[in-house]
Design a protein around this motif. Structure first.
Motif, PDB file in Angstrom:
ATOM      1  N   ILE A  74       0.765 -10.134  19.741  1.00  0.00           N
ATOM      2  CA  ILE A  74       1.526  -9.834  20.955  1.00  0.00           C
ATOM      3  C   ILE A  74       2.923  -9.380  20.559  1.00  0.00           C
ATOM      4  CG2 ILE A  74       2.501 -10.819  23.061  1.00  0.00           C
ATOM      5  CD1 ILE A  74       0.153 -12.775  23.091  1.00  0.00           C
ATOM      6  N   SER A  75       3.325  -8.242  21.090  1.00  0.00           N
ATOM      7  CA  SER A  75       4.669  -7.735  20.867  1.00  0.00           C
ATOM      8  C   SER A  75       5.570  -8.292  21.967  1.00  0.00           C
ATOM      9  CB  SER A  75       4.673  -6.211  20.900  1.00  0.00           C
ATOM     10  OG  SER A  75       5.994  -5.736  20.861  1.00  0.00           O
ATOM     11  N   ALA A  76       6.367  -9.295  21.627  1.00  0.00           N
ATOM     12  CA  ALA A  76       7.216  -9.960  22.620  1.00  0.00           C
ATOM     13  C   ALA A  76       8.525  -9.223  22.863  1.00  0.00           C
ATOM     14  CB  ALA A  76       7.503 -11.386  22.176  1.00  0.00           C
ATOM     15  N   GLY A  77       8.747  -8.119  22.160  1.00  0.00           N
ATOM     16  CA  GLY A  77       9.994  -7.379  22.315  1.00  0.00           C
ATOM     17  C   GLY A  77      10.172  -6.759  23.686  1.00  0.00           C
ATOM     18  N   ASP A  78       9.091  -6.467  24.378  1.00  0.00           N
ATOM     19  CA  ASP A  78       9.168  -5.849  25.696  1.00  0.00           C
ATOM     20  C   ASP A  78       8.912  -6.854  26.812  1.00  0.00           C
ATOM     21  OD1 ASP A  78       9.642  -3.361  24.543  1.00  0.00           O
ATOM     22  OD2 ASP A  78       7.503  -2.941  24.360  1.00  0.00           O
ATOM     23  N   ILE A  79       8.989  -8.137  26.506  1.00  0.00           N
ATOM     24  CA  ILE A  79       8.723  -9.178  27.495  1.00  0.00           C
ATOM     25  C   ILE A  79       9.994  -9.989  27.705  1.00  0.00           C
ATOM     26  CG2 ILE A  79       7.392 -11.257  27.993  1.00  0.00           C
ATOM     27  CD1 ILE A  79       5.164 -10.085  26.220  1.00  0.00           C
ATOM     28  N   SER A  80      10.371 -10.161  28.968  1.00  0.00           N
ATOM     29  CA  SER A  80      11.502 -11.025  29.284  1.00  0.00           C
ATOM     30  C   SER A  80      10.999 -12.228  30.074  1.00  0.00           C
ATOM     31  CB  SER A  80      12.575 -10.269  30.073  1.00  0.00           C
ATOM     32  OG  SER A  80      12.116  -9.968  31.361  1.00  0.00           O
ATOM     33  N   VAL A  81      11.628 -13.353  29.821  1.00  0.00           N
ATOM     34  CA  VAL A  81      11.241 -14.606  30.460  1.00  0.00           C
ATOM     35  C   VAL A  81      12.451 -15.157  31.197  1.00  0.00           C
ATOM     36  CG1 VAL A  81      10.415 -16.958  30.053  1.00  0.00           C
ATOM     37  CG2 VAL A  81       9.597 -15.100  28.610  1.00  0.00           C
ATOM     38  N   THR A  82      12.262 -15.504  32.459  1.00  0.00           N
ATOM     39  CA  THR A  82      13.285 -16.220  33.206  1.00  0.00           C
ATOM     40  C   THR A  82      12.684 -17.544  33.659  1.00  0.00           C
ATOM     41  OG1 THR A  82      12.672 -15.081  35.249  1.00  0.00           O
ATOM     42  CG2 THR A  82      14.502 -14.160  34.009  1.00  0.00           C
ATOM     43  N   ALA A  83      13.507 -18.577  33.656  1.00  0.00           N
ATOM     44  CA  ALA A  83      13.037 -19.901  34.055  1.00  0.00           C
ATOM     45  C   ALA A  83      14.044 -20.526  34.997  1.00  0.00           C
ATOM     46  CB  ALA A  83      12.855 -20.784  32.830  1.00  0.00           C
ATOM     47  N   LYS A  84      13.551 -21.187  36.003  1.00  0.00           N
ATOM     48  CA  LYS A  84      14.405 -21.917  36.936  1.00  0.00           C
ATOM     49  C   LYS A  84      13.644 -23.147  37.403  1.00  0.00           C
ATOM     50  CE  LYS A  84      17.372 -21.602  40.852  1.00  0.00           C
ATOM     51  NZ  LYS A  84      18.738 -21.254  40.765  1.00  0.00           N
ATOM     52  N   ASN A  85      14.120 -24.296  36.964  1.00  0.00           N
ATOM     53  CA  ASN A  85      13.522 -25.581  37.333  1.00  0.00           C
ATOM     54  C   ASN A  85      12.030 -25.639  37.028  1.00  0.00           C
ATOM     55  OD1 ASN A  85      16.033 -26.424  38.333  1.00  0.00           O
ATOM     56  ND2 ASN A  85      15.608 -25.517  40.325  1.00  0.00           N
ATOM     57  N   GLY A  86      11.607 -25.086  35.936  1.00  0.00           N
ATOM     58  CA  GLY A  86      10.205 -25.129  35.528  1.00  0.00           C
ATOM     59  C   GLY A  86       9.379 -23.949  35.996  1.00  0.00           C
ATOM     60  N   ALA A  87       9.879 -23.191  36.967  1.00  0.00           N
ATOM     61  CA  ALA A  87       9.174 -22.000  37.442  1.00  0.00           C
ATOM     62  C   ALA A  87       9.550 -20.827  36.537  1.00  0.00           C
ATOM     63  CB  ALA A  87       9.546 -21.691  38.886  1.00  0.00           C
ATOM     64  N   VAL A  88       8.543 -20.203  35.950  1.00  0.00           N
ATOM     65  CA  VAL A  88       8.766 -19.150  34.963  1.00  0.00           C
ATOM     66  C   VAL A  88       8.312 -17.809  35.528  1.00  0.00           C
ATOM     67  CG1 VAL A  88       8.055 -18.322  32.683  1.00  0.00           C
ATOM     68  CG2 VAL A  88       8.497 -20.736  33.042  1.00  0.00           C
ATOM     69  N   THR A  89       9.111 -16.767  35.287  1.00  0.00           N
ATOM     70  CA  THR A  89       8.741 -15.404  35.657  1.00  0.00           C
ATOM     71  C   THR A  89       8.716 -14.556  34.402  1.00  0.00           C
ATOM     72  OG1 THR A  89       9.792 -15.654  37.825  1.00  0.00           O
ATOM     73  CG2 THR A  89       9.332 -13.413  37.092  1.00  0.00           C
ATOM     74  N   LEU A  90       7.615 -13.840  34.213  1.00  0.00           N
ATOM     75  CA  LEU A  90       7.451 -12.947  33.073  1.00  0.00           C
ATOM     76  C   LEU A  90       7.599 -11.517  33.563  1.00  0.00           C
ATOM     77  CD1 LEU A  90       4.238 -14.622  31.621  1.00  0.00           C
ATOM     78  CD2 LEU A  90       6.586 -14.962  30.833  1.00  0.00           C
ATOM     79  N   ASN A  91       8.456 -10.744  32.915  1.00  0.00           N
ATOM     80  CA  ASN A  91       8.667  -9.337  33.237  1.00  0.00           C
ATOM     81  C   ASN A  91       8.514  -8.512  31.974  1.00  0.00           C
ATOM     82  OD1 ASN A  91       9.489  -9.193  36.108  1.00  0.00           O
ATOM     83  ND2 ASN A  91      11.143 -10.531  35.430  1.00  0.00           N
ATOM     84  N   GLY A  92       8.202  -7.224  32.151  1.00  0.00           N
ATOM     85  CA  GLY A  92       8.121  -6.324  31.016  1.00  0.00           C
ATOM     86  C   GLY A  92       6.749  -5.714  30.875  1.00  0.00           C
ATOM     87  N   THR A  93       6.451  -5.289  29.648  1.00  0.00           N
ATOM     88  CA  THR A  93       5.178  -4.610  29.393  1.00  0.00           C
ATOM     89  C   THR A  93       4.464  -5.244  28.209  1.00  0.00           C
ATOM     90  OG1 THR A  93       6.248  -2.989  27.961  1.00  0.00           O
ATOM     91  CG2 THR A  93       5.995  -2.390  30.280  1.00  0.00           C
ATOM     92  N   ALA A  94       3.138  -5.113  28.237  1.00  0.00           N
ATOM     93  CA  ALA A  94       2.283  -5.543  27.133  1.00  0.00           C
ATOM     94  C   ALA A  94       1.371  -4.380  26.779  1.00  0.00           C
ATOM     95  CB  ALA A  94       1.465  -6.766  27.531  1.00  0.00           C
ATOM     96  N   ALA A  95       0.731  -4.458  25.627  1.00  0.00           N
ATOM     97  CA  ALA A  95      -0.091  -3.351  25.140  1.00  0.00           C
ATOM     98  C   ALA A  95      -1.343  -3.123  25.988  1.00  0.00           C
ATOM     99  CB  ALA A  95      -0.482  -3.585  23.688  1.00  0.00           C
ATOM    100  N   ASP A  96      -1.968  -4.190  26.460  1.00  0.00           N
ATOM    101  CA  ASP A  96      -3.182  -4.048  27.273  1.00  0.00           C
ATOM    102  C   ASP A  96      -3.308  -5.225  28.232  1.00  0.00           C
ATOM    103  OD1 ASP A  96      -4.244  -6.195  25.739  1.00  0.00           O
ATOM    104  OD2 ASP A  96      -5.092  -4.789  24.302  1.00  0.00           O
ATOM    105  N   THR A  97      -4.311  -5.179  29.099  1.00  0.00           N
ATOM    106  CA  THR A  97      -4.480  -6.222  30.106  1.00  0.00           C
ATOM    107  C   THR A  97      -4.814  -7.575  29.490  1.00  0.00           C
ATOM    108  OG1 THR A  97      -6.782  -5.538  30.427  1.00  0.00           O
ATOM    109  CG2 THR A  97      -5.149  -4.650  31.953  1.00  0.00           C
ATOM    110  N   ALA A  98      -5.493  -7.580  28.358  1.00  0.00           N
ATOM    111  CA  ALA A  98      -5.811  -8.842  27.699  1.00  0.00           C
ATOM    112  C   ALA A  98      -4.532  -9.558  27.258  1.00  0.00           C
ATOM    113  CB  ALA A  98      -6.720  -8.602  26.497  1.00  0.00           C
TER     114      ALA A  98
END
Length: 130
Positions: A74-98
């Motif tokens: 997994i290339s994590a360079g294009d993924i951003s993670v935000t967290a607030k009180n345990g709730a996590v949001t993932l933004n960005g792109t990945a290579a494929d749906t898997a």
């Protein structure tokens, strides 16, 4: 006219004093520390929890990034993670749906995560190559 202004000022002062006293009593009932004399009750009661929450959110983000980086596929360079009180949001792109699903699964498995909002998309290949 002067009497009306004076009366408005006196009433406004009483309302503020009663509001601060009632708000301060609510904090003491919940176990929060009392504000020092002369200090604003709002500033004294809200400053510490906000800093602690942000610190915990940053620590959770670091744990998630570390968990993702353990998976070399997994290339994590294009993924951003935000967290607030345990709730996590993932933004960005990945290579494929898997990988999109895998990153959400990894984030959900980290201790302290209560929910995952997966906004990852599949990235388009550069320059139209496939």
């Amino acid at each position: 006219m002067q009497k009306i202004r004076g009366l408005r000022l006196a009433i406004g002062t009483c309302i503020v004093a009663v509001s601060m006293n009632a708000w301060s009593q609510g904090d003491q009932a919940s176990g929060a520390a009392a504000a020092p004399a002369g200090a604003s009750a709002m500033v004294a009661s809200s400053a510490a929890p906000a800093a602690t929450g942000r610190k915990a959110d940053r620590a959770l983000r670091k744990k998630i990034y570390a968990a993702i980086s353990k998976h070399k596929e997994i290339s994590a360079g294009d993924i951003s993670v935000t967290a607030k009180n345990g709730a996590v949001t993932l933004n960005g792109t990945a290579a494929d749906t898997a990988q999109v699903a895998k990153v959400a699964e990894i984030a959900g498995g980290v201790a302290g995560v209560t929910s995952v909002n997966n906004k990852l998309t599949v990235g388009k290949p550069a320059f139209g190559t496939q």
